[in-house]
Scaffold this active site. Sequence first.
Site, mmCIF file in Angstrom:
data_model
loop_
_atom_site.group_PDB
_atom_site.id
_atom_site.type_symbol
_atom_site.label_atom_id
_atom_site.label_comp_id
_atom_site.label_asym_id
_atom_site.label_seq_id
_atom_site.Cartn_x
_atom_site.Cartn_y
_atom_site.Cartn_z
ATOM 1 N N ASP A 1 7.300 7.455 -2.747
ATOM 2 C CA ASP A 1 6.339 5.980 -2.924
ATOM 3 C C ASP A 1 7.452 5.227 -2.177
ATOM 4 O O ASP A 1 7.360 3.428 -2.234
ATOM 5 C CB ASP A 1 5.370 5.641 -3.328
ATOM 6 C CG ASP A 1 5.688 5.414 -4.427
ATOM 7 O OD1 ASP A 1 7.082 5.456 -5.097
ATOM 8 O OD2 ASP A 1 4.982 4.848 -5.625
ATOM 9 N N GLY B 1 0.942 -1.238 -0.479
ATOM 10 C CA GLY B 1 0.414 0.379 -0.523
ATOM 11 C C GLY B 1 0.844 1.159 0.355
ATOM 12 O O GLY B 1 0.118 2.631 0.291
ATOM 13 N N LYS B 2 2.144 0.858 -0.357
ATOM 14 C CA LYS B 2 2.902 2.184 -0.560
ATOM 15 C C LYS B 2 2.323 3.441 -1.231
ATOM 16 O O LYS B 2 2.767 4.293 -0.864
ATOM 17 C CB LYS B 2 4.713 1.888 -0.724
ATOM 18 C CG LYS B 2 4.779 0.867 0.310
ATOM 19 C CD LYS B 2 6.261 0.870 -0.684
ATOM 20 C CE LYS B 2 6.382 -0.330 -1.996
ATOM 21 N NZ LYS B 2 5.679 -1.338 -1.849
ATOM 22 N N GLU C 1 3.134 -9.448 -12.928
ATOM 23 C CA GLU C 1 3.511 -10.181 -11.318
ATOM 24 C C GLU C 1 2.643 -10.988 -10.819
ATOM 25 O O GLU C 1 2.751 -12.115 -10.506
ATOM 26 C CB GLU C 1 2.956 -9.196 -10.658
ATOM 27 C CG GLU C 1 3.433 -7.938 -10.143
ATOM 28 C CD GLU C 1 3.470 -6.370 -9.628
ATOM 29 O OE1 GLU C 1 1.647 -6.629 -9.002
ATOM 30 O OE2 GLU C 1 4.385 -5.443 -9.248
HETATM 31 N N1 LIG Z 1 -5.270 0.163 3.453
HETATM 32 C C1 LIG Z 1 -5.778 -0.807 2.063
HETATM 33 N N2 LIG Z 1 -7.057 -1.251 2.221
HETATM 34 C C2 LIG Z 1 -7.392 -1.820 1.021
HETATM 35 N N3 LIG Z 1 -6.538 -2.007 -0.157
HETATM 36 C C3 LIG Z 1 -5.274 -1.381 -0.419
HETATM 37 C C4 LIG Z 1 -5.123 -0.403 0.390
HETATM 38 N N4 LIG Z 1 -3.616 -0.217 1.096
HETATM 39 C C5 LIG Z 1 -4.110 -0.574 -0.619
HETATM 40 N N5 LIG Z 1 -4.745 -1.155 -1.069
HETATM 41 C C6 LIG Z 1 -4.927 -1.691 -2.337
HETATM 42 O O1 LIG Z 1 -3.686 -2.367 -2.761
HETATM 43 C C7 LIG Z 1 -3.755 -2.156 -4.127
HETATM 44 C C8 LIG Z 1 -1.641 -2.482 -4.386
HETATM 45 O O2 LIG Z 1 -1.618 -0.771 -3.148
HETATM 46 P P1 LIG Z 1 -0.574 -0.089 -3.521
HETATM 47 O O3 LIG Z 1 -0.882 1.593 -3.295
HETATM 48 O O4 LIG Z 1 0.001 -0.162 -5.338
HETATM 49 O O5 LIG Z 1 0.992 -0.745 -3.117
HETATM 50 P P2 LIG Z 1 1.804 -1.060 -3.541
HETATM 51 O O6 LIG Z 1 2.436 0.512 -4.067
HETATM 52 O O7 LIG Z 1 3.039 -1.499 -1.850
HETATM 53 O O8 LIG Z 1 2.988 -2.092 -3.989
HETATM 54 C C9 LIG Z 1 -3.848 -1.114 -5.146
HETATM 55 O O9 LIG Z 1 -4.894 -1.491 -5.687
HETATM 56 C C10 LIG Z 1 -4.707 -0.676 -3.481
HETATM 57 O O10 LIG Z 1 -6.071 0.060 -4.244
HETATM 58 N N1 LIG Z 2 13.587 -7.210 -8.271
HETATM 59 C C1 LIG Z 2 12.663 -6.019 -7.972
HETATM 60 N N2 LIG Z 2 11.892 -5.667 -8.284
HETATM 61 C C2 LIG Z 2 11.667 -4.489 -7.738
HETATM 62 C C3 LIG Z 2 12.207 -3.746 -7.349
HETATM 63 N N3 LIG Z 2 11.227 -1.895 -7.295
HETATM 64 C C4 LIG Z 2 9.980 -2.598 -7.188
HETATM 65 N N4 LIG Z 2 10.140 -4.024 -8.044
HETATM 66 C C5 LIG Z 2 8.586 -4.513 -8.352
HETATM 67 C C6 LIG Z 2 7.866 -5.135 -7.245
HETATM 68 C C7 LIG Z 2 6.869 -5.141 -8.262
HETATM 69 O O1 LIG Z 2 6.374 -5.925 -9.167
HETATM 70 C C8 LIG Z 2 6.793 -3.892 -8.996
HETATM 71 C C9 LIG Z 2 6.511 -2.724 -8.287
HETATM 72 O O2 LIG Z 2 6.790 -2.628 -6.883
HETATM 73 P P1 LIG Z 2 6.184 -1.761 -6.228
HETATM 74 O O3 LIG Z 2 6.463 -2.181 -4.452
HETATM 75 O O4 LIG Z 2 5.642 -0.810 -5.979
HETATM 76 O O5 LIG Z 2 4.541 -2.942 -6.281
HETATM 77 O O6 LIG Z 2 8.283 -3.701 -9.205
HETATM 78 C C10 LIG Z 2 13.221 -3.346 -7.322
HETATM 79 O O7 LIG Z 2 14.063 -2.205 -6.828
HETATM 80 N N5 LIG Z 2 14.195 -4.945 -7.009
#
Ligand SMILES: Nc1ncnc2c1ncn2[C@@H]1O[C@H](COP(=O)(O)OP(=O)(O)O)[C@@H](O)[C@H]1O
Ligand SMILES: Nc1nc2c(ncn2[C@H]2C[C@H](O)[C@@H](COP(=O)(O)O)O2)c(=O)[nH]1
Length: 207
Positions: free
Chosen positions: A86, A16-17, A147
């Site tokens: 993020d 959820g970053k 993914e």
């Molecule tokens: N607290 C939460 N509750 C429910 N869904 C969430 C929450 N935080 C994020 N999400 C959902 O989960 C998915 C992943 O969130 P995202 O912010 O893209 O994660 P990250 O950046 O850590 O990879 C998105 O579809 C988002 O809308």
């Molecule tokens: N091997 C790596 N994968 C990475 C890195 N940073 C992000 N990611 C991947 C993970 C997810 O599939 C996608 C987006 O990342 P989120 O955490 O924002 O969902 O990219 C990395 O440094 N190395």
Amino acid sequence: MSHAPYIAVEGPIGAGKTTLATMLAEAWGYPLVKEIVEENPFLDKFYQDMDDWSFQLEMFFLCNRYKQLEDAVIPRLAAGQAIVSDYHIYKNLIFSERTLKGVKRDKYRHIYHVLTDDLPKPNVIVYIRASLDVLLERIAKRGRPFEDEMSTAYLQQLIEDYDTAMSQLAEREPDTIILPIDGDSVDFVADRGEFDKIVARVKECIR
Ligand SMILES: Nc1ncnc2c1ncn2[C@@H]1O[C@H](COP(=O)(O)OP(=O)(O)O)[C@@H](O)[C@H]1O
Ligand SMILES: Nc1nc2c(ncn2[C@H]2C[C@H](O)[C@@H](COP(=O)(O)O)O2)c(=O)[nH]1
């Protein structure tokens, strides 16, 4: 505090970053530095064959994040203005230590330190921890096709790597406050009160 507020949100994939960082940036009217995902030419190849594509992918992430810090974070902090991100650049090392091996890992580690050791570090990292089940659910909900190839073992390993890395970071960068959030039980999306509590905790750290 040595520079204007620099707030990073961290946590494993799907924690959820981006969601929380966007909410924090909007709440305060600060700009948001966001992970480049859709334009990444190596992510889908990486998930199909990690051994073959990990070096290219890690270097791509490192160069992009370095450029973002150079273009968006450093000038802003130099002007005394706050910013939200993020990610923390340290995530490059969290992933690369897991995905690279041997000489490539050594070379990457060296390049990482040369590029990043003198960069400004966040004052606060909001660290969203979450269980494997919750991460899998959120990754599925987000629905990025590449993914689908991600193994649960890789994700579980990253959960553990993140915990280890946050403890290491607390020692390496004692000026950075790490605020852990339980992403399983604290739903800052559905519950505005929970979001307000996070805002208040972050504010305490950057006063
Ligand atoms: N607290 C939460 N509750 C429910 N869904 C969430 C929450 N935080 C994020 N999400 C959902 O989960 C998915 C992943 O969130 P995202 O912010 O893209 O994660 P990250 O950046 O850590 O990879 C998105 O579809 C988002 O809308
Ligand atoms: N091997 C790596 N994968 C990475 C890195 N940073 C992000 N990611 C991947 C993970 C997810 O599939 C996608 C987006 O990342 P989120 O955490 O924002 O969902 O990219 C990395 O440094 N190395």
